[in-house]
Design an enzyme around this catalytic site. Structure first.
Site, PDB file in Angstrom:
ATOM      1  N   THR A   3      19.837  47.466  52.109  1.00  0.00           N
ATOM      2  CA  THR A   3      19.345  47.712  53.459  1.00  0.00           C
ATOM      3  C   THR A   3      20.425  47.320  54.448  1.00  0.00           C
ATOM      4  O   THR A   3      21.309  46.522  54.122  1.00  0.00           O
ATOM      5  CB  THR A   3      18.055  46.917  53.742  1.00  0.00           C
ATOM      6  OG1 THR A   3      17.660  47.105  55.115  1.00  0.00           O
ATOM      7  CG2 THR A   3      18.250  45.422  53.513  1.00  0.00           C
ATOM      8  N   CYS A  25       5.665  61.571  67.228  1.00  0.00           N
ATOM      9  CA  CYS A  25       5.975  61.930  65.840  1.00  0.00           C
ATOM     10  C   CYS A  25       4.758  62.551  65.152  1.00  0.00           C
ATOM     11  O   CYS A  25       4.899  63.518  64.384  1.00  0.00           O
ATOM     12  CB  CYS A  25       6.454  60.708  65.075  1.00  0.00           C
ATOM     13  SG  CYS A  25       8.065  60.096  65.615  1.00  0.00           S
ATOM     14  N   GLY A  65      11.276  46.093  50.845  1.00  0.00           N
ATOM     15  CA  GLY A  65      11.108  45.896  49.408  1.00  0.00           C
ATOM     16  C   GLY A  65       9.864  46.497  48.810  1.00  0.00           C
ATOM     17  O   GLY A  65       9.467  46.115  47.705  1.00  0.00           O
ATOM     18  N   ASP A  75      17.645  51.432  44.766  1.00  0.00           N
ATOM     19  CA  ASP A  75      16.829  51.844  45.909  1.00  0.00           C
ATOM     20  C   ASP A  75      17.725  51.857  47.145  1.00  0.00           C
ATOM     21  O   ASP A  75      18.059  50.803  47.696  1.00  0.00           O
ATOM     22  CB  ASP A  75      15.653  50.877  46.079  1.00  0.00           C
ATOM     23  CG  ASP A  75      14.683  51.288  47.174  1.00  0.00           C
ATOM     24  OD1 ASP A  75      14.952  52.285  47.860  1.00  0.00           O
ATOM     25  OD2 ASP A  75      13.659  50.594  47.341  1.00  0.00           O
ATOM     26  N   TYR A 122       7.299  51.776  55.290  1.00  0.00           N
ATOM     27  CA  TYR A 122       7.505  52.372  56.612  1.00  0.00           C
ATOM     28  C   TYR A 122       7.959  53.821  56.408  1.00  0.00           C
ATOM     29  O   TYR A 122       9.027  54.227  56.844  1.00  0.00           O
ATOM     30  CB  TYR A 122       8.542  51.568  57.379  1.00  0.00           C
ATOM     31  CG  TYR A 122       8.682  51.900  58.856  1.00  0.00           C
ATOM     32  CD1 TYR A 122       7.625  52.432  59.579  1.00  0.00           C
ATOM     33  CD2 TYR A 122       9.882  51.661  59.516  1.00  0.00           C
ATOM     34  CE1 TYR A 122       7.764  52.716  60.928  1.00  0.00           C
ATOM     35  CE2 TYR A 122      10.030  51.938  60.862  1.00  0.00           C
ATOM     36  CZ  TYR A 122       8.968  52.469  61.565  1.00  0.00           C
ATOM     37  OH  TYR A 122       9.112  52.764  62.907  1.00  0.00           O
TER      38      TYR A 122
END
Length: 393
Positions: free
Chosen positions: A206, A363, A188, A182, A146
């Site tokens: 996260t 965007c 993931g 990360d 994403y």
């Protein structure tokens, strides 16, 4: 997403909206759009078609928040919102319609309040990333990235996302057995790629329960640990660090904390690849509509803000701007989302559809107009400067 997800029809459009066009365009709006190629109720696909005359006062009073909400309410339409926003932002007119009092409110909030404090850190996960894995699985490619793809030699979305992941691995000179952190691991995508393709051991964090659940399923059997955790509470040492599409949630008041923490977590000869959306100018706050409906408490940094914040802790070895690739990425997501809507609409209402397509095209216009950038930075500790860094680009 508490305000928009689900099938609650109370969130739907205003049933009192009259049909037809609102042709009495105010003089102030005509002047504002005079040099953009945009004509209200005009014949071009980027021309907005106004269905309700209340739209004009709403935009005048509430700026971009009123424009976005009135679109969600069906007060106006535009066949090519992406082109509408490109023309608007190319002339920097989004500043003129932000809504003065609304903009001041958000500037003051960003200046006086830590919108990205530990106590607020999980809000964006609950509102945006937890909206539904079915939505993101339909919209994204199978990597579940994403964030911006790298289209340098790619012909379709999946190739672009794998190229982006591989580019990050090569920039951090990833080796077999490296321990990687990360920060903001999403579903993931990087963790799975680095573990499979480079045999690295990855710890991902996260703030989204839904992301953690799916990421763990995707990385089952790999040397990957996915944690529901704020970056500020991390401990340990890692050979390499990566953060892809998370820095936009850190906020200016926390930049020093972020880079200080990253330095403490990284081995002396480590490499940190930071991938983030960026603005042309240093600003506080964010767009009011984006803040309310898409990314609460978000803050897009400028390159100056990033470099000043990391200056006490890191050397900037490389800066790579491929912001134009985000336009193509967003339009690919839009295509996927529209194609999946006949299935998705069983779980989401029409107002959500209008909100989501507005978000993606807004965007895309930001990146197409070059108002928004995509920065990938390679950072190292000052003591590692004796070993030369070679950019793989």
């Amino acid at each position: 997403m508490a305000e928009t997800a689900g099938t609650d029809n109370n969130l739907g459009s205003d049933s009192s909206v009259p049909p037809g066009k609102a042709d009495n365009v105010p003089e102030w709006l005509q002047q504002l759009l005079s040099n953009t190629g945009i004509r209200v109720n005009g014949p071009n696909p980027w021309d907005p078609q106004i269905h309700d005359p209340r739209f004009y006062r709403r935009v005048l009073q509430e700026g971009s928040l009123g424009a976005g909400e009135s679109y969600m309410d069906g007060w106006w339409d535009c066949a090519r919102l992406d082109e509408f926003f490109t023309r608007l932002m190319s002339r920097h007119l989004e500043k003129e319609i932000t809504g003065k009092w609304v903009a001041v409110k958000h500037w003051m909030m960003a200046r006086l309040v830590n919108l990205q404090s530990v106590s607020r850190a999980f809000q964006v996960g609950e509102q945006h990333y937890d909206v539904g894995n079915d939505l993101y699985q339909a919209m994204l490619d199978s990597t579940m990235c994403y964030s911006c793809g790298y289209w340098h030699q790619a012909e379709e979305l999946h190739q672009a996302q794998r190229a982006k992941l591989d580019l990050a691995c090569r920039k951090m000179e990833l080796q077999t057995g490296d321990k990687v952190l990360d920060i903001g691991c999403g579903w993931g995508s990087f963790a799975e790629f680095a573990a499979r393709e480079y045999q690295a051991s990855v710890t991902g964090v996260t703030i989204s329960k839904e992301q953690q659940k799916l990421a763990r399923d995707r990385c089952e059997g790999l040397p990957v640990d996915i944690r529901l955790q704020d970056y500020r509470s991390l401990q340990g040492k890692f050979d390499k660090l990566v953060s892809i599409g998370m820095f936009e949630h850190v906020g200016q008041k926390n930049y020093d904390t972020y880079f200080r923490k990253a330095r403490a977590l990284m081995e002396d000869e480590g490499i940190f690849v930071l991938h983030t959306i960026g603005k042309m100018e240093s600003q506080l706050g964010t767009d009011p509509w984006i803040h309310k409906y898409i990314f609460p408490n978000g803050a897009i940094p400028s390159l100056t803000q990033i470099s000043e914040a990391c200056e006490p802790y890191f050397i900037v070895e490389d800066v790579h701007n491929f912001g134009q690739d985000y336009d193509r990425t967003l339009m690919s997501w839009l295509e996927n989302f529209r194609a999946a809507w006949p299935t998705l609409k069983k779980q989401y209402n029409e107002r959500f559809y209008r909100m989501w397509t507005y978000y993606l095209q807004c965007c895309a216009g930001g990146f197409r107009s070059r108002n928004l950038q995509l920065f990938q930075l390679v950072l190292r500790k000052p003591g590692s400067a004796l070993s030369r860094y070679h950019s793989p680009r």
